[in-house]
Design an enzyme around this catalytic site. Structure first.
Site, short mmCIF file in Angstrom:
data_model
loop_
_atom_site.label_atom_id
_atom_site.label_comp_id
_atom_site.label_asym_id
_atom_site.label_seq_id
_atom_site.Cartn_x
_atom_site.Cartn_y
_atom_site.Cartn_z
N ARG A 1 6.39 2.80 7.11
CA ARG A 1 7.59 3.53 7.67
C ARG A 1 7.40 4.62 8.23
O ARG A 1 6.88 5.63 7.56
CB ARG A 1 8.69 3.80 6.48
CG ARG A 1 9.86 4.40 7.16
CD ARG A 1 10.80 4.97 6.07
NE ARG A 1 11.94 5.81 6.58
CZ ARG A 1 12.66 6.68 5.95
NH1 ARG A 1 12.35 7.09 4.48
NH2 ARG A 1 13.50 7.14 6.48
N HIS B 1 17.39 6.07 10.41
CA HIS B 1 17.78 5.27 9.52
C HIS B 1 17.96 3.98 10.41
O HIS B 1 18.50 2.82 10.15
CB HIS B 1 19.11 5.42 9.05
CG HIS B 1 19.09 6.46 7.71
ND1 HIS B 1 20.40 7.30 7.95
CD2 HIS B 1 18.37 6.79 6.83
CE1 HIS B 1 19.90 8.09 6.78
NE2 HIS B 1 18.85 7.84 6.37
N ASN C 1 5.79 4.02 2.27
CA ASN C 1 6.72 5.02 2.67
C ASN C 1 6.13 6.18 2.07
O ASN C 1 6.11 6.60 0.95
CB ASN C 1 8.09 4.63 2.11
CG ASN C 1 9.27 5.88 2.47
OD1 ASN C 1 8.71 6.78 3.36
ND2 ASN C 1 10.45 5.54 2.30
N ARG D 1 21.78 18.05 2.77
CA ARG D 1 22.02 18.47 4.06
C ARG D 1 23.42 18.92 4.55
O ARG D 1 24.38 18.09 4.18
CB ARG D 1 21.19 17.47 4.89
CG ARG D 1 19.58 17.38 4.85
CD ARG D 1 18.95 16.20 5.68
NE ARG D 1 18.33 15.23 4.96
CZ ARG D 1 17.88 14.31 5.05
NH1 ARG D 1 18.40 13.78 6.31
NH2 ARG D 1 17.28 13.56 4.18
N GLU E 1 15.52 -1.82 3.30
CA GLU E 1 14.76 -1.35 4.32
C GLU E 1 13.20 -1.90 4.20
O GLU E 1 12.66 -2.19 5.19
CB GLU E 1 14.56 0.31 4.52
CG GLU E 1 15.90 0.77 4.92
CD GLU E 1 16.26 2.34 4.65
OE1 GLU E 1 16.49 2.58 3.54
OE2 GLU E 1 16.03 2.97 5.81
#
Ligand code: ADP
Length: 393
Positions: free
Chosen positions: A87, A176, A8, A237, A378
């Site tokens: 990813r 996601h 990642n 965010r 993940e």
């Protein structure tokens, strides 16, 4: 089973793990942070359960980061992973599934850079550095957006000028996806409902957060949009705001980059109360900080609003699934989101909500809707999907 090196890559970080695609067990894991700065930090766990080590050393770019990773893999004898799984944040409309990387795939990821100007270049740096470091090892891209390519037009279309939307590729993509897909599969197994018949709302609540309506194992709506900014309140965010706010600030002299930075990095929990970690928000709220209490309540309200919207979108639901840092570990958020919904078949068992670990049902026996906590993984999902692509190639 295959040993998969899961990567990642962020703009200044590189997370890596060697994962058994079958069991999900980690053989090695770590993160290189502050790549390109004077001193970088490498945190490395040499084996599952073994004590970690931390090294401070300059790491000028992703190639240098991969050299550090490779050296550490050599030490533990994992010098040749079966496949590298990357990813990749934005696959645009091009990628509906994990894909073996070749020159055309790299060009298509490049083509999505305008939609993810920070994330995709970092992903591409990771891919090219990995190809140089592990020549001959197949590389697979696993896209955050792929699971959501099944969202129907009525949920993916923004009601703006169609020509503008078409020209700039502005529609809901969602993110996601790997996590929403993984936890919905685990939930169906746990509840012993065929995935093809299960309807669920999955809530991935971490630093980034999104909700997803899943019908028959397919995403039918999700809260993030063109970028991972839309939807729920996140660590830094804003999630949903009136779309006029950027125009108002623009007329006041703010640049597009300043507005983008404010909404992505100085909003959410941080903007509301000065802390972006939900544990710290709770600590402050419980010691009387009113801003922190408001921040957690705004956050829970937004989750509940999406939950309601998605229950109606799906018609009925078998399960509500909480996952990621907050979803898995925060009973206050889960209780606030689910409070007073007995008439809708949603009722938490307070003791089950407060305790436990691993995948678990936290609803009362009589409740019609199962509320589950499902730990996401993940990296395991990327390893599984990369091994599948390898087996089919
Ligand atoms: P990401 O992978 O998006 O960086 P995580 O899934 O690790 O994020 O989630 C991070 C969030 O989870 C933080 O807000 C953190 O405070 C929260 N979190 C982690 N553990 C707990 C806990 N025990 N109680 C409440 N929140 C927690």
């Amino acid at each position: 089973m295959t040993q998969v090196l899961v990567i990642n890559a962020g703009s200044s970080s590189l997370k890596y793990a060697v994962v058994d695609s079958g069991s999900g067990a980690r053989m090695v894991a770590g993160i290189v942070e502050r790549i390109g700065e004077a001193t970088s930090t490498i945190s490395h766990e040499p084996a599952c359960g073994a004590a970690g080590e931390q090294t401070q050393t300059p790491v000028p770019d992703h190639d240098a980061a991969f050299a550090e990773v490779r050296r550490r893999l050599d030490v533990v004898g994992v010098d040749h992973p079966g496949v590298v799984g990357h990813r990749v944040v934005h696959g645009g409309d091009s990628f509906t599934r994990p894909t073996l990387i070749d020159r055309d795939v790299i060009a298509a990821i490049q083509d999505c850079v305008p939609l993810a100007p920070l994330h995709n270049p970092a992903g591409l740096s990771g891919i090219s550095a990995a190809m140089r470091t592990f020549p001959g090892v197949p590389q697979v891209a696993v896209f955050d957006t792929a699971f959501h390519t099944t969202i129907p037009a009525d949920a993916r279309t923004y009601a703006i000028d169609r020509e503008v939307a078409g020209k700039h590729r502005l529609h809901r993509y969602g993110f996601h996806g790997t996590s929403h897909q993984y936890v919905s599969q685990r939930a169906a197994e746990f509840l012993q409902i065929p995935l093809g018949r299960m309807r669920a709302v999955t809530m991935h609540l971490g630093n980034g957060a999104s909700a997803c309506a899943v019908a028959g194992g397919r995403s039918v709506d999700t809260s993030m949009g063109v970028t991972p900014l839309e939807g729920l309140v996140m660590g830094t965010r804003s999630g949903d705001v009136d779309p006029s706010i950027p125009a108002i600030l623009g007329r006041e002299g703010w640049s597009a980059d300043d507005i983008d930075s404010m909404l992505n990095h100085k909003s959410g929990l941080l903007g509301l109360c000065g802390a972006n970690d939900m544990r710290e928000v709770h600590r402050r709220a419980e010691s009387g900080d009113k801003d922190a209490d408001l921040a957690r309540r705004v956050s829970a309200h937004r989750i509940r609003k999406y939950l309601g919207a998605y229950v109606f979108t799906l018609g009925h639901v078998d399960a509500i699934v909480f996952t990621a840092g907050i979803g898995e570990h925060d009973p206050w958020i889960r209780a606030t989101v689910c409070a007073g919904l007995k008439a809708q078949g949603i009722e938490l068992d307070p003791a089950a909500n407060e305790g436990g670990s691993g995948i678990r049902d936290i609803s009362t026996e009589r409740a019609a809707v199962r509320v589950l906590v499902v730990p996401t993984d993940e990296e395991h999902a990327i390893a599984e999907q990369s091994a599948e692509v390898l087996a089919m190639s």
